[in-house]
Design a protein around this motif. Sequence first.
Motif, short mmCIF file in Angstrom:
data_model
loop_
_atom_site.label_atom_id
_atom_site.label_comp_id
_atom_site.label_asym_id
_atom_site.label_seq_id
_atom_site.Cartn_x
_atom_site.Cartn_y
_atom_site.Cartn_z
N GLU A 168 64.92 48.57 28.05
CA GLU A 168 65.71 48.06 29.20
C GLU A 168 64.32 48.48 30.14
N LEU A 169 64.37 46.94 31.28
CA LEU A 169 63.91 47.30 31.66
C LEU A 169 63.81 47.18 33.33
N SER A 170 63.14 47.85 34.00
CA SER A 170 64.06 47.92 35.80
C SER A 170 63.96 46.45 36.22
N SER A 171 63.10 45.46 35.89
CA SER A 171 63.66 44.19 35.86
C SER A 171 64.07 43.16 34.97
N ALA A 172 64.34 42.77 35.45
CA ALA A 172 64.41 41.08 35.09
C ALA A 172 63.66 40.55 34.18
N PRO A 173 63.85 40.46 32.22
CA PRO A 173 63.11 40.20 31.39
C PRO A 173 62.09 38.97 31.36
N GLY A 174 62.57 38.25 32.07
CA GLY A 174 62.30 36.72 32.08
C GLY A 174 60.25 36.86 31.49
N PRO A 175 60.11 37.80 33.05
CA PRO A 175 59.02 37.36 32.87
C PRO A 175 57.76 37.81 32.13
N VAL A 176 58.25 38.28 31.59
CA VAL A 176 57.49 39.54 30.17
C VAL A 176 57.28 38.30 28.99
N ILE A 177 59.23 38.35 28.80
CA ILE A 177 59.20 37.08 27.78
C ILE A 177 58.53 36.28 27.83
N LYS A 178 58.54 35.35 28.60
CA LYS A 178 57.02 34.60 29.11
C LYS A 178 55.98 34.66 28.67
N LYS A 179 55.00 35.31 29.36
CA LYS A 179 54.16 36.16 28.57
C LYS A 179 54.01 36.12 27.39
N ALA A 180 55.06 36.77 26.59
CA ALA A 180 55.03 37.32 25.60
C ALA A 180 54.66 36.63 24.42
N HIS A 181 55.24 34.37 24.61
CA HIS A 181 55.29 33.49 23.94
C HIS A 181 53.91 32.91 24.07
N GLU A 182 53.61 32.85 25.36
CA GLU A 182 52.18 32.47 25.75
C GLU A 182 50.92 33.59 24.92
N ASN A 183 51.73 34.60 24.42
CA ASN A 183 50.54 35.52 23.70
C ASN A 183 50.69 35.77 22.71
N GLY A 184 51.98 35.04 21.64
CA GLY A 184 52.29 34.64 20.31
C GLY A 184 52.67 35.59 19.60
N LEU A 185 53.71 36.32 20.09
CA LEU A 185 55.09 36.57 20.69
C LEU A 185 56.19 36.68 20.76
N ILE A 186 57.63 36.20 19.98
CA ILE A 186 58.67 36.05 20.32
C ILE A 186 59.16 37.02 20.03
N ILE A 187 60.19 37.01 21.71
CA ILE A 187 60.74 37.62 21.87
C ILE A 187 62.16 37.22 22.64
N ILE A 188 63.16 38.07 23.37
CA ILE A 188 64.93 37.48 23.65
C ILE A 188 65.07 38.58 24.09
N SER A 189 65.79 38.47 25.02
CA SER A 189 66.89 39.13 25.56
C SER A 189 68.03 39.56 25.61
#
Length: 394
Positions: free
Chosen positions: A342-363
Motif C-alpha cells: 500500500e502506497l501513501s498516494s495513488a499508484p498510477g505513476p509507479v505502475i506507469k514507470k514500472a511498465h516503462e522499465n519492463g515490469l508489469i504490475i497492476i493496482s
Amino acid sequence: MSEMNDIINEGEKYLLHAYNRFPIVFDRGEGVWLYDKEGKKYLDFFGGIAVSCLGYGNSTYTSALHEQIDKLTHISNLFYTEPLVGAAKGLCDASGMDRVFFTNSGAEANEGAIKMARKYHYAKGNRDRTEIIAIEHSFHGRTMGAVAVTGNKSYREPFGPLIGEVHFAAYNDLAGVEKYVNEKTCAVIFETLQGEGGIYTADDAFMKGVRKLCDDNDVIMILDEVQCGFGRTGKMFAYQHYGVMPDIVTMAKGIGNGVPVGAFACREHVAALVPGDHGTTYGGNPFVTAAVNAVLKVFDEENILENVRKAGKYMYDKLEWLMARHACITAHRGMGLMQGIELSSAPGPVIKKAHENGLIIISAGGNVIRFLPPLVITETEIDRMAEILDKILD
C-alpha cells in the motif's frame, strides 16, 4: 506511426470503452516474460490477473491443447467426454468437494453458487430463506447476481435494481456477520483472501467463526476463490490453510491457465441442483477441461505448490525490504504469490514507470499495488522486480 500505435488507434475506434487500457500491444509470452509488438521484453508480475499460473509456453500444457483441438472442442453437456470427467475428479480431489459444475468464468461460478444455495433451502421447503450476507469491499464478478453481492457501491448502483435481500458486513468482523443471521438467512459469501478489495486475508477466528455460525443455523458457506485459489497461496485452495471446509467453493482464472473456464464445487449435502435448474452451453467442453487436466498434471509433475511456498516467502521478504527502504510504502500484506504493498498516494505513476522499465504490475483497492506473478516465478525474477521498483520509488 508505429505498428503498435496503429493497433491501439484501431482498438480505440472499435472497442467499447469499458477499460482504460495501458498503451502496450502484447504479442507473445515465454516463461514469465511478455513481449510487445516491437519486441520489448516485460517481466510479468500480474499473470493476466492471476490467470496465467504456469506462465507462457509450458510444453505439457500447450501439447495437451494442440492434441484436444485436433480431436473435439465442443459437444454440449448432453454427453460425457473423458476430459470433462477427468477434470471433475481432479477438481474434487484438489478441493475436497464432492460435486462440480463447470462454467465459463468466475462470475458465472458465483452466480451458480448463489442459485445452489437458494435451491438448497427451497428444496427443504424453506422458501423464505433467501437473504445473503456478503462482505464490504469484496468483488465477485460483473454479472447481475455477482454484482449484487459485491461490496462496492460503485459497482452496484448504476445497475440496480439487483437481486435483493443482501446484507454487507465488514471483513473479519464476526459480530457484524452474526448480526444479520436470522431465520431467513440463506448463505454467507466472501473471498478467503480479498483481491480487488486490496489484498486482505481472512483471520483464523473469522473463518472458523463463520463456519460455526453456518453450521448452527443451517446457512450455506460460500467461499470465492476465483483469484486466491488454485495454488496461489501455497495450497490448492486458500481455505485449506485454516482447516475449514466451505459448503460451496467457486474457482476460475488459474484452473485453465488462460483458457476461459470456471467452476463451482460443493459438498454432497448441498448438491440441490437437478436437471432443468441450471445449465451452460459451453461450460465444461472438452477443450477447456483438457486445459484443466493439463494444469493439474503440471502442478503434480513440476511441484508447483512447493515453488509457490518457497517463492512466496522470498517475495514477502523482498517486499518487506522495499518497505523498509521507502517511506511511501505504508503497508504490506498477502499470502504466497498474492501480495500487495500500500502506497501513501495513488499508484498510477509507479505502475506507469514500472511498465516503462519492463515490469508489469497492476493496482487493487485504491492505493495498493498487487503482485500476482505466474506460480513458476523464481527468486532471480523476484530480485529483478524488486530492483526495478527500488529504482522507481527512489
